[in-house]
Design a protein around this motif. Structure first.
Motif, short mmCIF file in Angstrom:
data_model
loop_
_atom_site.label_atom_id
_atom_site.label_comp_id
_atom_site.label_asym_id
_atom_site.label_seq_id
_atom_site.Cartn_x
_atom_site.Cartn_y
_atom_site.Cartn_z
N VAL A 103 -86.14 -9.07 136.45
CA VAL A 103 -84.96 -9.22 135.59
C VAL A 103 -84.79 -7.92 134.82
O VAL A 103 -85.75 -7.38 134.27
N GLN A 104 -83.57 -7.42 134.77
CA GLN A 104 -83.26 -6.24 133.99
C GLN A 104 -82.37 -6.62 132.82
O GLN A 104 -81.45 -7.43 132.97
N LEU A 105 -82.66 -6.03 131.67
CA LEU A 105 -81.86 -6.24 130.47
C LEU A 105 -81.39 -4.88 129.96
O LEU A 105 -82.18 -3.95 129.85
N GLU A 106 -80.11 -4.78 129.66
CA GLU A 106 -79.57 -3.53 129.16
C GLU A 106 -78.84 -3.77 127.84
O GLU A 106 -77.82 -4.47 127.82
N GLU A 107 -79.38 -3.19 126.77
CA GLU A 107 -78.76 -3.32 125.45
C GLU A 107 -77.75 -2.20 125.22
O GLU A 107 -77.88 -1.11 125.76
N SER A 108 -76.78 -2.49 124.36
CA SER A 108 -75.82 -1.49 123.94
C SER A 108 -75.29 -1.87 122.57
O SER A 108 -75.45 -3.01 122.13
N GLY A 109 -74.65 -0.89 121.91
CA GLY A 109 -73.99 -1.17 120.65
C GLY A 109 -74.68 -0.64 119.41
O GLY A 109 -74.14 -0.77 118.31
N GLY A 110 -75.85 -0.06 119.56
CA GLY A 110 -76.53 0.49 118.40
C GLY A 110 -75.84 1.75 117.90
O GLY A 110 -74.91 2.27 118.53
N GLY A 111 -76.30 2.23 116.74
CA GLY A 111 -75.72 3.44 116.19
C GLY A 111 -76.12 3.67 114.76
O GLY A 111 -76.99 2.97 114.22
N LEU A 112 -75.47 4.65 114.15
CA LEU A 112 -75.71 5.01 112.76
C LEU A 112 -74.54 4.50 111.92
O LEU A 112 -73.38 4.85 112.20
N VAL A 113 -74.84 3.67 110.93
CA VAL A 113 -73.80 3.12 110.06
C VAL A 113 -74.26 3.22 108.61
O VAL A 113 -75.43 3.52 108.34
N GLN A 114 -73.35 2.92 107.70
CA GLN A 114 -73.68 2.90 106.28
C GLN A 114 -73.98 1.48 105.82
O GLN A 114 -73.55 0.50 106.47
N ALA A 115 -74.70 1.38 104.74
CA ALA A 115 -75.00 0.06 104.18
C ALA A 115 -73.70 -0.70 103.93
O ALA A 115 -72.72 -0.13 103.43
N GLY A 116 -73.71 -1.98 104.32
CA GLY A 116 -72.53 -2.81 104.16
C GLY A 116 -71.65 -2.89 105.40
O GLY A 116 -70.79 -3.77 105.50
N ASP A 117 -71.88 -1.99 106.35
CA ASP A 117 -71.09 -1.98 107.58
C ASP A 117 -71.56 -3.07 108.54
O ASP A 117 -72.56 -3.76 108.29
N SER A 118 -70.85 -3.17 109.65
CA SER A 118 -71.17 -4.14 110.70
C SER A 118 -71.39 -3.44 112.04
O SER A 118 -70.84 -2.35 112.27
N LEU A 119 -72.17 -4.07 112.89
CA LEU A 119 -72.37 -3.64 114.27
C LEU A 119 -72.51 -4.87 115.13
O LEU A 119 -72.98 -5.92 114.66
N ARG A 120 -72.12 -4.74 116.41
CA ARG A 120 -72.37 -5.81 117.36
C ARG A 120 -73.17 -5.25 118.52
O ARG A 120 -72.73 -4.33 119.21
N LEU A 121 -74.33 -5.84 118.73
CA LEU A 121 -75.17 -5.47 119.86
C LEU A 121 -74.88 -6.40 121.03
O LEU A 121 -74.60 -7.59 120.84
N GLY A 147 -85.64 -5.58 127.24
CA GLY A 147 -84.82 -4.40 127.43
C GLY A 147 -85.52 -3.17 126.88
O GLY A 147 -86.62 -3.25 126.32
N GLN A 148 -84.86 -2.02 127.03
CA GLN A 148 -85.43 -0.74 126.58
C GLN A 148 -85.24 -0.52 125.09
O GLN A 148 -85.91 0.33 124.50
N GLY A 149 -84.33 -1.27 124.49
CA GLY A 149 -84.11 -1.14 123.05
C GLY A 149 -82.92 -0.26 122.73
O GLY A 149 -82.58 0.66 123.49
N THR A 150 -82.30 -0.54 121.59
CA THR A 150 -81.20 0.28 121.09
C THR A 150 -81.43 0.54 119.60
O THR A 150 -81.79 -0.37 118.85
N GLN A 151 -81.25 1.78 119.20
CA GLN A 151 -81.55 2.18 117.82
C GLN A 151 -80.41 1.79 116.89
O GLN A 151 -79.23 2.07 117.17
N VAL A 152 -80.76 1.16 115.80
CA VAL A 152 -79.82 0.88 114.71
C VAL A 152 -80.35 1.57 113.46
O VAL A 152 -81.49 1.33 113.05
N THR A 153 -79.53 2.42 112.88
CA THR A 153 -79.91 3.14 111.67
C THR A 153 -78.86 2.88 110.61
O THR A 153 -77.67 3.09 110.84
N VAL A 154 -79.32 2.40 109.45
CA VAL A 154 -78.42 2.08 108.35
C VAL A 154 -78.75 3.00 107.18
O VAL A 154 -79.86 2.97 106.65
N SER A 155 -77.79 3.82 106.80
CA SER A 155 -78.01 4.75 105.69
C SER A 155 -77.55 4.12 104.38
O SER A 155 -76.62 3.30 104.36
N SER A 156 -78.20 4.53 103.31
CA SER A 156 -77.85 3.96 101.99
C SER A 156 -76.75 4.74 101.30
O SER A 156 -76.36 5.80 101.73
#
Length: 124
Positions: free
Chosen positions: A2-20, A115-124
């Motif tokens: 079975v293969q899993l592929e994540e997407s949707g990570g990124g760099l956002v600011q505190a209070g923002d939204s993301l969908r993985l 999956g391989q993982g996707t980075q989510v970074t939230v800045s203050s």
């Protein structure tokens, strides 16, 4: 396999939204449960959210309850994680996981494929 592929990570600011998103392909599992885990630098991989095969049952870690929502579309073999009101402490690599179901599971040891993982970074 079975293969899993994540997407949707990124760099956002505190209070923002993301969908993985996490799309599964390859060998079909029996009514699979799916989940999201995360691993911050230098820390263990922790449970975030899980969902059963039908989508009728979900579970969340206390740290994300009320802010994150897990859902799935079985016609697309995809699970989603909607993350709202993000905080700097949500910064981590987010991993999707799948295992034969139908009931949800919350332990990292109960999932067979990752999956391989996707980075989510939230800045203050």
């Amino acid at each position: 396999q079975v293969q899993l592929e994540e997407s949707g990570g990124g760099l956002v600011q505190a209070g923002d939204s993301l969908r993985l998103s996490c799309a599964a392909s390859g060998r079909a599992l029996s009514s699979p449960a799916m989940a999201w885990f995360r691993q911050a630098a230098g820390k263990e991989r922790d449970f975030v959210a899980a969902i059963n095969w039908s989508g009728s049952d979900t579970d969340y870690s206390e740290s994300v309850k009320g802010r994150f929502t897990i859902s799935r579309d079985n016609t697309k073999n995809t699970v989603y994680l909607q993350m709202n009101s993000l905080k700097p402490e949500d910064t981590a690599v987010y991993y999707c996981a799948i295992t034969p179901g139908p009931y949800l599971r919350i332990s990292v040891h109960e999932y067979d494929y990752w999956g391989q993982g996707t980075q989510v970074t939230v800045s203050s």
